[in-house]
Design a protein around this motif. Structure first.
Motif, PDB file in Angstrom:
ATOM      1  N   MET A 109     -42.307  39.300 -62.025  1.00 52.00           N
ATOM      2  CA  MET A 109     -43.643  38.815 -61.565  1.00 52.00           C
ATOM      3  C   MET A 109     -43.653  37.353 -61.333  1.00 52.00           C
ATOM      4  N   ASP A 110     -43.294  36.477 -62.414  1.00 53.82           N
ATOM      5  CA  ASP A 110     -43.321  35.323 -61.979  1.00 53.82           C
ATOM      6  C   ASP A 110     -42.619  34.654 -60.812  1.00 53.82           C
ATOM      7  N   ALA A 111     -41.175  35.402 -60.512  1.00 50.16           N
ATOM      8  CA  ALA A 111     -40.418  35.115 -59.427  1.00 50.16           C
ATOM      9  C   ALA A 111     -41.397  35.243 -58.105  1.00 50.16           C
ATOM     10  N   ALA A 112     -41.769  36.352 -58.075  1.00 46.81           N
ATOM     11  CA  ALA A 112     -42.633  36.831 -56.891  1.00 46.81           C
ATOM     12  C   ALA A 112     -43.818  35.842 -56.707  1.00 46.81           C
ATOM     13  N   MET A 113     -44.610  35.482 -57.526  1.00 46.36           N
ATOM     14  CA  MET A 113     -45.541  34.368 -57.671  1.00 46.36           C
ATOM     15  C   MET A 113     -45.201  33.356 -57.144  1.00 46.36           C
ATOM     16  N   ALA A 114     -43.977  32.735 -57.633  1.00 45.47           N
ATOM     17  CA  ALA A 114     -43.494  31.504 -57.029  1.00 45.47           C
ATOM     18  C   ALA A 114     -42.968  31.437 -55.913  1.00 45.47           C
ATOM     19  N   ALA A 115     -42.412  32.636 -55.304  1.00 44.86           N
ATOM     20  CA  ALA A 115     -42.037  32.840 -53.896  1.00 44.86           C
ATOM     21  C   ALA A 115     -43.156  32.697 -53.095  1.00 44.86           C
ATOM     22  N   GLY A 116     -44.355  33.369 -53.339  1.00 43.25           N
ATOM     23  CA  GLY A 116     -45.383  33.140 -52.420  1.00 43.25           C
ATOM     24  C   GLY A 116     -45.356  34.657 -51.739  1.00 43.25           C
ATOM     25  N   VAL A 117     -46.702  34.873 -51.132  1.00 35.55           N
ATOM     26  CA  VAL A 117     -47.262  35.856 -50.454  1.00 35.55           C
ATOM     27  C   VAL A 117     -46.425  35.824 -48.970  1.00 35.55           C
ATOM     28  N   GLY A 118     -45.916  37.056 -48.466  1.00 30.89           N
ATOM     29  CA  GLY A 118     -45.199  37.233 -47.130  1.00 30.89           C
ATOM     30  C   GLY A 118     -43.629  37.016 -47.469  1.00 30.89           C
ATOM     31  N   THR A 119     -43.175  36.548 -48.686  1.00 31.39           N
ATOM     32  CA  THR A 119     -41.768  36.473 -48.667  1.00 31.39           C
ATOM     33  C   THR A 119     -41.101  37.886 -49.182  1.00 31.39           C
ATOM     34  N   PRO A 120     -39.925  38.150 -49.009  1.00 29.72           N
ATOM     35  CA  PRO A 120     -39.321  39.164 -49.305  1.00 29.72           C
ATOM     36  C   PRO A 120     -39.450  39.540 -50.782  1.00 29.72           C
ATOM     37  N   THR A 121     -39.192  38.477 -51.866  1.00 28.68           N
ATOM     38  CA  THR A 121     -39.547  38.855 -53.035  1.00 28.68           C
ATOM     39  C   THR A 121     -40.779  39.360 -53.572  1.00 28.68           C
ATOM     40  N   PHE A 122     -41.948  38.723 -53.037  1.00 25.19           N
ATOM     41  CA  PHE A 122     -43.505  39.119 -53.121  1.00 25.19           C
ATOM     42  C   PHE A 122     -43.417  40.641 -52.593  1.00 25.19           C
ATOM     43  N   ASP A 123     -43.004  40.837 -51.452  1.00 26.03           N
ATOM     44  CA  ASP A 123     -43.339  42.069 -50.747  1.00 26.03           C
ATOM     45  C   ASP A 123     -42.671  43.147 -51.739  1.00 26.03           C
ATOM     46  N   HIS A 124     -41.477  42.971 -52.298  1.00 24.25           N
ATOM     47  CA  HIS A 124     -40.672  43.888 -53.180  1.00 24.25           C
ATOM     48  C   HIS A 124     -41.530  44.384 -54.459  1.00 24.25           C
ATOM     49  N   TYR A 125     -42.120  43.146 -54.894  1.00 26.44           N
ATOM     50  CA  TYR A 125     -42.916  43.334 -55.895  1.00 26.44           C
ATOM     51  C   TYR A 125     -44.011  44.133 -55.768  1.00 26.44           C
ATOM     52  N   MET A 126     -44.994  43.961 -54.539  1.00 26.15           N
ATOM     53  CA  MET A 126     -46.020  44.683 -54.214  1.00 26.15           C
ATOM     54  C   MET A 126     -45.527  46.157 -54.046  1.00 26.15           C
ATOM     55  N   VAL A 127     -44.319  46.462 -53.592  1.00 23.53           N
ATOM     56  CA  VAL A 127     -43.922  47.875 -53.315  1.00 23.53           C
ATOM     57  C   VAL A 127     -43.713  48.514 -54.801  1.00 23.53           C
ATOM     58  N   VAL A 128     -42.944  47.851 -55.563  1.00 25.15           N
ATOM     59  CA  VAL A 128     -42.679  48.386 -57.199  1.00 25.15           C
ATOM     60  C   VAL A 128     -44.193  48.499 -57.891  1.00 25.15           C
ATOM     61  N   LEU A 129     -44.976  47.459 -57.825  1.00 22.80           N
ATOM     62  CA  LEU A 129     -46.243  47.822 -58.396  1.00 22.80           C
ATOM     63  C   LEU A 129     -47.117  48.861 -57.919  1.00 22.80           C
ATOM     64  N   GLU A 130     -47.235  49.154 -56.487  1.00 17.62           N
ATOM     65  CA  GLU A 130     -48.011  50.187 -56.002  1.00 17.62           C
ATOM     66  C   GLU A 130     -47.370  51.379 -56.484  1.00 17.62           C
ATOM     67  N   GLY A 131     -46.092  51.478 -56.449  1.00 22.27           N
ATOM     68  CA  GLY A 131     -45.369  52.745 -56.850  1.00 22.27           C
ATOM     69  C   GLY A 131     -45.721  53.075 -58.339  1.00 22.27           C
ATOM     70  N   MET A 132     -45.510  52.060 -59.025  1.00 20.41           N
ATOM     71  CA  MET A 132     -45.825  52.110 -60.523  1.00 20.41           C
ATOM     72  C   MET A 132     -47.414  52.728 -60.662  1.00 20.41           C
ATOM     73  N   LEU A 133     -48.374  52.139 -60.015  1.00 18.15           N
ATOM     74  CA  LEU A 133     -49.435  52.629 -60.132  1.00 18.15           C
ATOM     75  C   LEU A 133     -49.898  53.996 -59.685  1.00 18.15           C
ATOM     76  N   ARG A 134     -49.206  54.396 -58.741  1.00 21.68           N
ATOM     77  CA  ARG A 134     -49.247  55.640 -58.001  1.00 21.68           C
ATOM     78  C   ARG A 134     -48.615  56.750 -59.014  1.00 21.68           C
ATOM     79  N   VAL A 135     -47.613  56.508 -59.625  1.00 22.42           N
ATOM     80  CA  VAL A 135     -46.826  57.231 -60.490  1.00 22.42           C
ATOM     81  C   VAL A 135     -47.658  57.522 -61.898  1.00 22.42           C
ATOM     82  N   MET A 136     -48.298  56.482 -62.346  1.00 20.25           N
ATOM     83  CA  MET A 136     -49.266  56.454 -63.333  1.00 20.25           C
ATOM     84  C   MET A 136     -50.432  57.258 -63.233  1.00 20.25           C
TER      85      MET A 136
END
Length: 79
Positions: free
Chosen positions: A1-28
Motif C-alpha cells: 500500500m505504501d508503494a502504491a501511495m508513493a507512486a501516485g494515482v495513474g501509475t502501474p503500481t497504483f493501478d495494480h493495488y486497486m485491482v488487488v483491493l477490489e478483488g479482495m473486497l469482491r471475494v470477502m
C-alpha cells in the motif's frame, strides 16, 4: 500500500493495488454472502473500500450478527 501511495494515482503500481483491493473486497463479500450475511459497499465517504455487514439473510440484525461474530472469537466485533 505504501508503494502504491508513493507512486501516485495513474501509475502501474497504483493501478495494480486497486485491482488487488477490489478483488479482495469482491471475494470477502462473496464469502460473507455464502454464509448468509447481507453486505454492501460502504456508504461512508470517510471509509472507502470497506464492506458494511447489514445483517444475516435470515432476518437477524447487525447487532445480533456482531454478537455472533464476537462469539466466534473475532476481536473487535462488539454488540
Amino acid at each position: 500500500m505504501d508503494a502504491a501511495m508513493a507512486a501516485g494515482v495513474g501509475t502501474p503500481t497504483f493501478d495494480h493495488y486497486m485491482v488487488v483491493l477490489e478483488g479482495m473486497l469482491r471475494v470477502m463479500k462473496e464469502i460473507l454472502s455464502s454464509e448468509g450475511f447481507e453486505t454492501r459497499d460502504s456508504t461512508n465517504d470517510f471509509a472507502p473500500f470497506t464492506i458494511e455487514v447489514l445483517g444475516r439473510q435470515d432476518g437477524t440484525t447487525a447487532w445480533t450478527t456482531a454478537g455472533y461474530i464476537s462469539s466466534l472469537g473475532f476481536p473487535g466485533a462488539t454488540h
